[in-house]
Enzyme design. Sequence first.
Site, short mmCIF file in Angstrom:
data_model
loop_
_atom_site.label_atom_id
_atom_site.label_comp_id
_atom_site.label_asym_id
_atom_site.label_seq_id
_atom_site.Cartn_x
_atom_site.Cartn_y
_atom_site.Cartn_z
N SER A 133 16.14 20.48 32.45
CA SER A 133 16.99 19.65 33.30
C SER A 133 18.36 20.32 33.45
O SER A 133 18.43 21.50 33.81
CB SER A 133 17.09 18.25 32.70
OG SER A 133 17.54 17.34 33.65
N ASP A 140 7.20 15.33 38.29
CA ASP A 140 8.67 15.32 38.23
C ASP A 140 9.21 15.31 39.65
O ASP A 140 9.16 16.31 40.35
CB ASP A 140 9.14 16.57 37.46
CG ASP A 140 10.66 16.63 37.30
OD1 ASP A 140 11.37 15.79 37.89
OD2 ASP A 140 11.12 17.51 36.56
N HIS A 180 9.89 13.49 35.07
CA HIS A 180 10.88 14.47 34.60
C HIS A 180 10.96 14.51 33.07
O HIS A 180 11.11 15.57 32.47
CB HIS A 180 12.24 14.12 35.19
CG HIS A 180 13.33 15.07 34.83
ND1 HIS A 180 13.29 16.41 35.14
CD2 HIS A 180 14.51 14.88 34.18
CE1 HIS A 180 14.40 17.00 34.70
NE2 HIS A 180 15.14 16.11 34.11
#
Lengths: 210, 382
Positions: free
Chosen positions: B149, B315, B348
């Site tokens: 991320s 995601d 995610h």
Amino acid sequence: MIETMAKIRESDHQRLDHLLIADMVEPGSKVLDVGCNDGTLLEMLSTQRQVKGRGIELSQKKVNICVARGLSVIQGDADRDLVDYPADAYDYVILSQTIQATHNPRTVLREMLRVGRHAVVSFPNFGHWRVRGSLFFNGRMPVNESLPYTWYDTPNIHFCTIRDFVDLCDEMKVSVERALAMKNNGEPIKMSHKRLANLLGEQAVFLLKR
Amino acid sequence: MTDQIGQVAHFSIDEPLQLDGGEILAPYDIAYETYGEMNRDRSNVVLICHALTGDQFAAGTHPVSGKPGWWSRMIGPGKPIDTNRFFVICPNVIGSCLGSTGPASIDPGTGKPYGTAFPVITIKDMVNAQARLLDRLGIGDLFSVIGGSMGGMLVLQWASLYPERVFSAAPIATAARHSSQNIAFHEVGRQAIMADPEWCGGDYLSQDRRPGKGLAVARMAAHITYLSEEALQRKFGRNLQDRERITFGFDADFQVESYLRHQGMVFVDRFDANSYLYVTRAMDYFDLAGDAGGQLHKAFCGTHVRFCIVSFTSDWLFPTEESRQIVHALNACAANVSFVEIETDKGHDAFLLDEPEFFSAIAGFLSSAARERGLTAKETDQ
């Protein structure tokens, strides 16, 4: 070659064309294997020929297997993704048992020889007597060990014979540095007898240069 | 305090950090945690970059919460990032609030918390600060930089800014630039915080108030983006929370509401609202291609870094397409790149969860990089 043959007999589990390809690749060179499958050839090339190897593979599952094996492989497509690579990035670009599954073999070949100084192409020979026999005697598309798919579910959309391939190379003004045909028992056939090679060779491996 | 934030490196007023926005940060602290042992030639260092609200306690047990570190599945003895083999260091980013200097820290100029007087920082600033920390610790090269991320953005920035210091890099569930949609979500979060009257124009700490409601809403909105529709459906569906039927009111009738409220509530206890503004802003400003004249591959020209890019099918915050663009750019410079997309319905958040295929990809990538680097497992055996 005798040494290679001995290896072939020792290791039936290895794909026969892999050993012939390995024979054509200079040790320590930079290699891109397009359609690298589960990475068997790449791994062999890096351990036995110390090449710096990279791979492209269509199936994400197989890519993940390759990366877990420690190989540098990305998900991609021979038809679409070679254009991203800069010219002369590799010494060899290998297309092993994949050209018959590409949408535009001619473009793929041209791209391979732009990205790499050499191209190595192996493919099943559609001119082999068993293929001819299947069409001639049965009137059917061949389905056998090396061509296991039926016509309607095959990924192989661009079959060619050894002579077809040589014609394409001539037309593209690509020089053939080495060429080998191979019987299904791994026994090589000299390409000097083109018609014979095209009849008896189940597999073909070509080393090409721009 | 130290036992709650791990180790801290202090950088004095004489060691200022030049920031992207033109301002200077000094003095500043960087809190960090380490796992495993450094080998003799310091060639086994793995830098872990945490996500937006992450901290330095990536592995082991968190000293405050007592829970396992946020990436304890990934890092530890015998884990994919094997601390028997590698020396792992994880710093808290500047701008955050878990030991490193950020808007909740005391401004030496005023003696009060910085609040919104804290300079806006970027991903590059975070990376530069980490580089100073490594200099301080006598660490030259990194065997690997790994993060997911926002952490993945730091990884990309590291590889682009300090390619000579990075041997391998694994940017996970990330992008080379923050998308319009992601900026939009962040803006919703920031507006929720700033709309809370307790925010006090950013000065809440001095006034002993907390914009808890705004921060909780920001977290709730963000949390939705970390999950996938399938995961929400599987986990909660339309199930009701501790009741037989809907109440025709605005209580948390549904389990999913109750879950989000809980996520918002616990977050407020551990994170500073202004830090949330600053760190989300840093992500919004991230655009590696923009910094390289609009062409991403120029950010990696001639790179020798080995890359392993990872994305997850469900995601939608950092979709596979974002990773693919990084791969295309790296191919354009004939870089050594692997790219795996992991099939999962966990969204995610999958990069933090138990995904065996993801773990074996990272383990395979690191083992082969270690072989190339001449790092034997034996050398660092304890």
